[in-house]
Motif scaffolding. Structure first.
Motif, mmCIF file in Angstrom:
data_model
loop_
_atom_site.group_PDB
_atom_site.id
_atom_site.type_symbol
_atom_site.label_atom_id
_atom_site.label_comp_id
_atom_site.label_asym_id
_atom_site.label_seq_id
_atom_site.Cartn_x
_atom_site.Cartn_y
_atom_site.Cartn_z
ATOM 1 N N VAL A 1 -1.158 -25.008 33.545
ATOM 2 C CA VAL A 1 -1.310 -23.692 32.919
ATOM 3 C C VAL A 1 -2.809 -23.451 32.762
ATOM 4 N N ILE A 2 -3.308 -22.444 33.443
ATOM 5 C CA ILE A 2 -4.751 -22.190 33.506
ATOM 6 C C ILE A 2 -5.092 -21.117 32.480
ATOM 7 N N GLY A 3 -5.592 -21.550 31.356
ATOM 8 C CA GLY A 3 -5.879 -20.667 30.233
ATOM 9 C C GLY A 3 -4.967 -20.989 29.072
ATOM 10 N N GLY A 4 -5.551 -21.406 27.959
ATOM 11 C CA GLY A 4 -4.763 -21.747 26.778
ATOM 12 C C GLY A 4 -4.795 -20.669 25.727
ATOM 13 N N GLY A 5 -4.934 -19.407 26.161
ATOM 14 C CA GLY A 5 -5.052 -18.298 25.234
ATOM 15 C C GLY A 5 -3.716 -17.751 24.774
ATOM 16 N N THR A 6 -3.682 -16.450 24.518
ATOM 17 C CA THR A 6 -2.496 -15.836 23.938
ATOM 18 C C THR A 6 -1.254 -16.144 24.752
ATOM 19 N N ALA A 7 -1.289 -15.893 26.063
ATOM 20 C CA ALA A 7 -0.117 -16.123 26.908
ATOM 21 C C ALA A 7 0.027 -17.587 27.298
ATOM 22 N N GLY A 8 -1.081 -18.245 27.603
ATOM 23 C CA GLY A 8 -1.009 -19.618 28.090
ATOM 24 C C GLY A 8 -0.389 -20.571 27.095
ATOM 25 N N ALA A 9 -0.696 -20.408 25.811
ATOM 26 C CA ALA A 9 -0.092 -21.272 24.796
ATOM 27 C C ALA A 9 1.411 -21.055 24.732
ATOM 28 N N VAL A 10 1.850 -19.809 24.903
ATOM 29 C CA VAL A 10 3.288 -19.519 24.904
ATOM 30 C C VAL A 10 3.966 -20.200 26.089
ATOM 31 N N VAL A 11 3.401 -20.018 27.279
ATOM 32 C CA VAL A 11 4.002 -20.590 28.486
ATOM 33 C C VAL A 11 4.087 -22.108 28.380
ATOM 34 N N ALA A 12 2.988 -22.737 27.992
ATOM 35 C CA ALA A 12 2.984 -24.200 27.907
ATOM 36 C C ALA A 12 3.967 -24.703 26.863
ATOM 37 N N GLY A 13 3.948 -24.088 25.689
ATOM 38 C CA GLY A 13 4.857 -24.533 24.643
ATOM 39 C C GLY A 13 6.308 -24.385 25.027
ATOM 40 N N ARG A 14 6.650 -23.253 25.636
ATOM 41 C CA ARG A 14 8.040 -23.027 26.023
ATOM 42 C C ARG A 14 8.480 -23.963 27.141
ATOM 43 N N LEU A 15 7.602 -24.263 28.092
ATOM 44 C CA LEU A 15 7.983 -25.189 29.158
ATOM 45 C C LEU A 15 8.201 -26.602 28.614
ATOM 46 N N ILE A 16 7.391 -27.027 27.663
ATOM 47 C CA ILE A 16 7.605 -28.337 27.051
ATOM 48 C C ILE A 16 8.927 -28.348 26.284
#
Length: 507
Positions: free
Chosen positions: A18-33
């Motif tokens: 996930v390239i970018g840990g900002g508003t959207a990136g944190a959501v994507v990473a958290g949900r995939l985990i």
């Protein structure tokens, strides 16, 4: 699945990058985990201060009463008038602009989102917004919690014809005014790092690499194989099966262009080998244009604000009005968003109006393949006369508020020339923006028509590259964009988990 831990710093492997840990990136990473068995590495250009409970977050990023000035990317570009320059503040930190904003969480209109062509229905759209609001801990201030200025400003809106409403987070709400829904439990700006990464921080399948600038993606045919990073003096390589770009309306097109994804002719002129000829990358840039009337607080209001500040927090922002311009789209196309600030001489009271349905479209272009070079960003603010007319109608509403019985007696002298003598011919020179850039990697079915990603967020022509952030919004919603970006990321991350991403291998 390949573990993202216990590998040399020079090479990092994971199932998903996930390239970018900002508003959207944190959501994507958290949900995939949470929803898959995949390993995820998050690459963030700014610092990661860890979980909130660790106590390492700077106060200015936590304090929701005012906007931070630190952790900014430093983007700048032209305003609406010749020679004018504006700062385009973007946050370089885990949580991104959700760690930097005013905490107002408006929803906008369902019809705007359903018109995008995204893979959602009215029911799933409502569900994504409901879950996002819950994660962000969105709440409502009562009227008796409003600051003296915000209470007077809301009364002025009602006096000027806007009904009192509590539907700012209603996807089917109409014109009106009320306390804005906010996400600041206990006065803490609740960014998406807290909401989505903190619950999975202890998972061995998650790794966050901070202070690492994404240079370029390396393609092998239509598939991305590696991501090249700069981390201080070091160069790192990330290998993954899937790559999700979440760099925002400025960062995502920058990475794509450096990687050879964009208008082929322009890329060759920069010395970048074209990989995917997508003319829409960096195009369709737009934002909500804004204009402001600025006044000193009168003596009575200054006294009330000072007394209020001694007893309880005094937020800059609290109330939002939704109004319709003379030629605007139903049910509203303007936001009124009063705020207060401090100057060397005392309290400042600002009455801004923002056009929510801009037609003007701009561009982001690279100046160099160097990842540390800033792009040329031009939103083309107010180049469409319809935007200018709508914004002037908003200014007229603000003038009516300033002259109202509820607010007028509390205001002091105008603080600038435009406020002292507002005229349409001065509007371009004084116009600013609402901090909501979108559109540079627009979603749509046809790359020839400017689309960059398909309705699932996958980059057209690629096998394993997605973009999930505000850049894929083809048309800006009539809302502050933080909550919509979270809902968009919620929906697309959920769709990815449901469509073959639960295990390893490409889908």
């Amino acid at each position: 699945m390949v573990s993202a831990r216990n590998v040399p710093d020079q090479l990092v492997r994971a199932d998903v990058a996930v390239i970018g840990g900002g508003t959207a990136g944190a959501v994507v990473a958290g949900r995939l985990i949470e929803n898959t068995s995949l390993s995820v590495v998050v690459i963030e250009a700014g610092p990661d201060y860890g979980p909130l409970a660790a106590g390492h977050w700077p106060r200015e990023l936590l304090d929701s009463t005012t906007l931070p000035e630190t952790h900014d990317w430093g983007y700048r570009g032209p305003g609406a008038a010749p020679g004018a320059e504006l700062a385009f503040e973007r946050a370089q930190v885990v949580g991104g602009c959700s760690a930097h904003n005013g905490c107002s969480q408006t929803a906008g209109l369902a019809s705007d989102y359903l018109a995008w062509g995204l893979t959602w229905t009215g029911e799933t759209l409502a569900g994504a917004f409901k879950e996002s609001a819950a994660r962000l801990r969105v709440r409502h201030d009562d009227d008796d919690q409003l600051t003296p200025f915000q209470a007077a400003a809301m009364a002025a809106m009602v006096e000027c014809g806007l009904p009192r409403t509590d539907d700012l987070d209603d996807l089917y709400g109409g014109a009106g005014c009320g306390p804005s829904p906010v996400n600041n439990p206990g006065g803490v700006r609740w960014n998406t790092g807290f909401a989505y990464l903190d619950p999975v921080r202890e998972e061995a399948r998650l790794r966050v690499i901070d202070r690492a600038v994404a240079d370029r993606l390396e393609f092998d045919g239509p598939a991305v194989r590696r991501l090249h990073l700069l981390r201080g003096a070091d160069r790192l390589v990330v290998e993954a099966d899937r790559f999700v770009l979440c760099g925002g309306a400025y960062g995502s097109p920058e990475v794509l262009l450096r990687s050879g994804v964009g208008p082929a002719g322009e890329l060759r002129a920069l010395g970048v080998r074209p990989v995917l000829d997508l003319p829409g990358v960096g195009r369709n840039l737009h934002d909500h244009p804004m204009a402001e009337l600025r006044y000193a607080a009168g003596p009575e209001l200054a006294r009330r604000l000072t007394d209020h500040a001694r007893l309880r927090p005094l937020p800059d922002e609290q109330v939002i009005g939704k109004a319709r311009s003379a030629a605007g789209r139903e049910p509203y196309d303007l936001h009124l968003l009063p705020w207060t600030g401090r100057t060397d001489d005392g309290w400042m009271c600002v009455l801004p109006a923002a056009c929510l349905t801009p037609r003007s479209r701009g561009t982001l272009r690279l100046t160099s393949p160097d990842p540390l070079a800033r792009p040329v960003i031009d939103h083309a603010y107010l180049t469409d006369d319809a935007d200018l007319a709508a914004l002037w109608d908003g200014v007229e509403l603000c003038r009516s508020m300033a002259a109202s019985a509820a607010l007028g007696p509390l205001l002091g002298e105008p603080l600038d020339e435009f406020t002292a003598d507002p005229r349409p011919d001065r509007l371009r020179a004084s116009a600013a923006h609402y901090w909501h850039p979108v559109g540079t990697c627009a979603l749509g079915p046809d790359p020839a028509a400017g689309a960059v990603v398909d309705p699932a967020g996958r980059v057209h022509g690629s096998d394993n590259l997605w973009v999930i952030d505000a850049s894929i919004m083809p048309v800006i919603p009539r809302a502050t964009t933080n909550l919509p970006v979270v809902a968009l990321a919620e929906h697309l991350a959920g769709a990815l988990a449901d469509n073959g991403w639960a295990g390893s291998g490409l889908s």
